[in-house]
Design a protein around this motif. Structure first.
Motif, short mmCIF file in Angstrom:
data_model
loop_
_atom_site.label_atom_id
_atom_site.label_comp_id
_atom_site.label_asym_id
_atom_site.label_seq_id
_atom_site.Cartn_x
_atom_site.Cartn_y
_atom_site.Cartn_z
N ALA A 229 23.50 -43.08 -3.90
CA ALA A 229 24.91 -42.94 -4.28
C ALA A 229 25.11 -42.87 -5.79
N LEU A 253 33.51 -42.52 -4.25
CA LEU A 253 33.10 -43.83 -3.71
C LEU A 253 34.29 -44.77 -3.58
N GLY A 257 34.62 -43.96 0.03
CA GLY A 257 33.57 -44.87 0.45
C GLY A 257 34.07 -46.22 0.91
N LEU A 386 28.28 -44.19 2.46
CA LEU A 386 27.50 -43.18 1.75
C LEU A 386 27.71 -41.80 2.38
N SER A 389 31.59 -40.55 1.81
CA SER A 389 31.92 -40.24 0.41
C SER A 389 31.16 -39.02 -0.09
N THR A 390 29.95 -38.82 0.44
CA THR A 390 29.16 -37.66 0.04
C THR A 390 29.74 -36.36 0.59
#
Length: 410
Positions: A229, A253, A257, A386, A389-390
Motif C-alpha cells: 500500500a 487509503l 480503505g 488494500l 482502495s487499490t
C-alpha cells in the motif's frame, strides 16, 4: 431465565461476524487455559468446520469464476485496458512481495496432520508436468477430488463458452453464483464456533506456544500489505503518472480503505469508490466499469494472503522452494486472487489451489485455511482495505495518465 435467554441470543446474533470471531477466539483461549481436558474434546467442532470448508470450496471456485467470466460485458471505448494492466501488475507484484517476505521471515504453523505423507516436487519441470495434468483432469473428478487447478481451468473454459450463450443462460448462471455465495456465507457464519473449537483444542494439545506462530504469521501478512500500500502501489502510480503519487495514495487509503476495513467487503465498498472517482473528476464511462470489475479481479491483498499462508505450510512441512517455483507460485496466486469470492474470507478458500503446486494434501491445506480464519479478524479487514482502495487508485492513475498522454499529443 427463560425470558433472559432469548434476549442474550438476540444480542449475540446482532453482533458483527468480526466481534463473534473475537468472542470465539477469546473463549477458546480461556477454555484451553482453565480446562485443557475439556478443550481437547472441542476438536470435533473444529473438524466439522474444516469439513464444511472442504465441501464448499471446490464448487465455490468453479461456479464463481465461471459466472464472473460469462457475465462480463464489453464496455464502450474507455481506458479499461490500461486499468486492467495495472490491476494485473499490482496483483502479481503483491504476490512477489509476499514470496520475498515469506522467504526472509518464514512462518511455522501447528498442524494436526503433519504426519500425512507429502511428496515434494523435484523441480520446476515436475511442477509444470503436474500442473498440466491437473489442468486436463476430468471436471467431475476435479470437483470430487478437490483438484483446484483443474476446477479453475474448466471454470475459465466454460465461462468463455457461456459468454456466447443467450441472456437467459447467463442469468441462470448468475443466480446459481448467488446461491453458492449464500451457502458460503452460511458456512462462514459458523466460523466463530469453528474457530472456538480449533483454538481450544490446538492450544490444549500443543500449548500456548502456537499463538506465537499466529502472531508472527499475522505480522508477515500485515507487513506485506502495508508495504504494497505504501511502497509498491506508489511506485506503480509514479511509473504511470511521473509525479508524486502519495497525495493520491493517501486519499484513496483514507476515503476508501478505512470504510473497506470495517465493511470487509469490496462489493459493499463499490458506492464509496464510485463517489470518490466522481470527486476526483475521472471519466464516468471508465470508472463505472472499472470499479465494479476491480472489486472482482483486483485482489492484491488476496494474493498476499494466498502466498504467505501457502509458503507457511511449505516451510512447516520442510519443502524446499527454488526461484522458478516461487515465480510460478506468484503467477498462480495472482490468478487465484482474481477468482476470490466476494464474501468474507473468500481468498482463504483458494489456498488449497496454491498448496497443490507443492503436493500438499487437501487435509493439510484446509487446516491452513482454518488458521487463516483464526487470524482473519485483522487479516481479512486489512486485505479488503488494500483491495478496495487499490481499485480507485489504479483507476485514477490510468485515467489521469491517459489524459496526460492526450495533452502531450495535442
Amino acid at each position: 431465565m427463560t425470558a433472559s435467554s432469548p434476549s442474550l441470543w438476540l444480542r449475540l446474533k446482532r453482533l458483527s461476524l468480526v466481534t463473534q470471531i473475537i468472542i470465539g477466539l477469546i473463549a477458546g483461549i480461556a477454555l484451553a487455559l482453565f480446562a485443557p481436558e475439556v478443550a481437547k474434546s472441542t476438536a470435533f467442532i473444529g473438524k466439522v468446520f474444516v469439513s464444511a470448508l472442504k465441501a464448499v470450496a471446490p464448487i465455490l471456485v468453479f461456479v464463481l469464476v465461471m459466472a464472473s467470466i460469462a457475465n462480463h460485458k464489453h464496455g464502450q471505448e474507455t481506458h479499461i485496458r490500461p486499468i486492467l494492466f495495472l490491476y494485473l501488475l499490482g496483483t502479481f507484484a503483491a504476490a512477489v512481495v509476499a514470496v520475498v517476505a515469506s522467504t526472509l521471515f518464514p512462518s511455522s504453523l501447528v498442524l494436526a496432520t503433519q504426519d500425512v505423507a507429502v511428496t515434494a516436487p523435484g523441480g520446476i519441470s515436475e511442477v509444470l508436468q503436474s500442473l498440466l495434468l491437473s489442468v486436463v483432469d476430468n471436471p467431475v473428478s476435479a470437483l470430487m477430488n478437490a483438484n483446484f487447478i483443474g476446477i479453475l481451468a474448466w471454470a475459465i473454459g466454460m465461462g468463455v463458452a457461456i459468454r456466447h450463450a443467450g441472456d437467459t443462460t447467463r442469468e441462470v448462471l448468475g443466480d446459481l453464483s448467488n446461491g453458492v455465495t449464500l451457502i458460503v456465507r452460511l458456512v462462514i457464519r459458523f466460523a466463530p464456533l469453528g474457530i472456538f473449537g480449533l483454538v481450544a483444542s490446538t492450544l490444549a494439545t500443543s500449548g500456548f506456544g502456537a499463538l506465537i506462530g499466529y502472531v508472527h504469521l499475522l505480522a508477515v501478512l500485515l507487513g506485506c500489505m502495508l508495504f504494497v500500500a505504501l511502497v509498491m502501489n506508489p511506485v506503480i502510480v509514479f511509473w504511470k503518472l511521473r509525479r508524486n503519487p502519495y497525495p493520491l495514495v493517501i486519499m484513496c487509503l483514507r476515503e476508501s480503505g478505512i470504510t473497506a476495513f470495517f465493511t470487509r467487503s469490496s462489493a459493499a465498498n463499490i458506492p464509496v469508490n464510485l463517489e470518490l472517482s466522481k470527486r476526483l473528476g475521472l471519466h464516468e464511462d471508465t470508472y463505472s466499469v472499472s470499479i465494479p470489475l476491480g472489486a472482482t479481479i483486483n485482489m492484491a491483498g488476496a494474493a498476499i494472503t494466498i502466498t504467505v499462508l501457502t509458503l507457511a505450510a511449505v516451510h512447516t512441512l520442510g519443502i524446499a522452494v527454488d526461484v522458478p517455483t516461487a515465480i510460478l507460485l506468484s503467477v498462480v496466486a495472482a490468478i487465484c486472487a482474481c477468482g476470490a469470492s466476494g464474501v468474507a474470507g473468500g481468498s482463504l478458500l483458494l489456498i488449497p489451489l496454491a498448496c497443490s503446486l507443492f503436493g500438499i494434501p487437501s487435509e493439510i491445506a484446509m487446516q491452513v485455511v482454518a488458521v487463516g480464519f483464526i487470524i482473519g479478524v485483522l487479516q481479512d479487514s486489512a486485505e479488503t482495505a488494500l483491495n478496495s482502495s487499490t481499485d480507485v487508485l489504479f483507476t485514477a492513475a490510468a485515467c489521469l495518465g491517459e489524459e496526460q498522454k492526450a495533452e502531450r499529443l495535442a
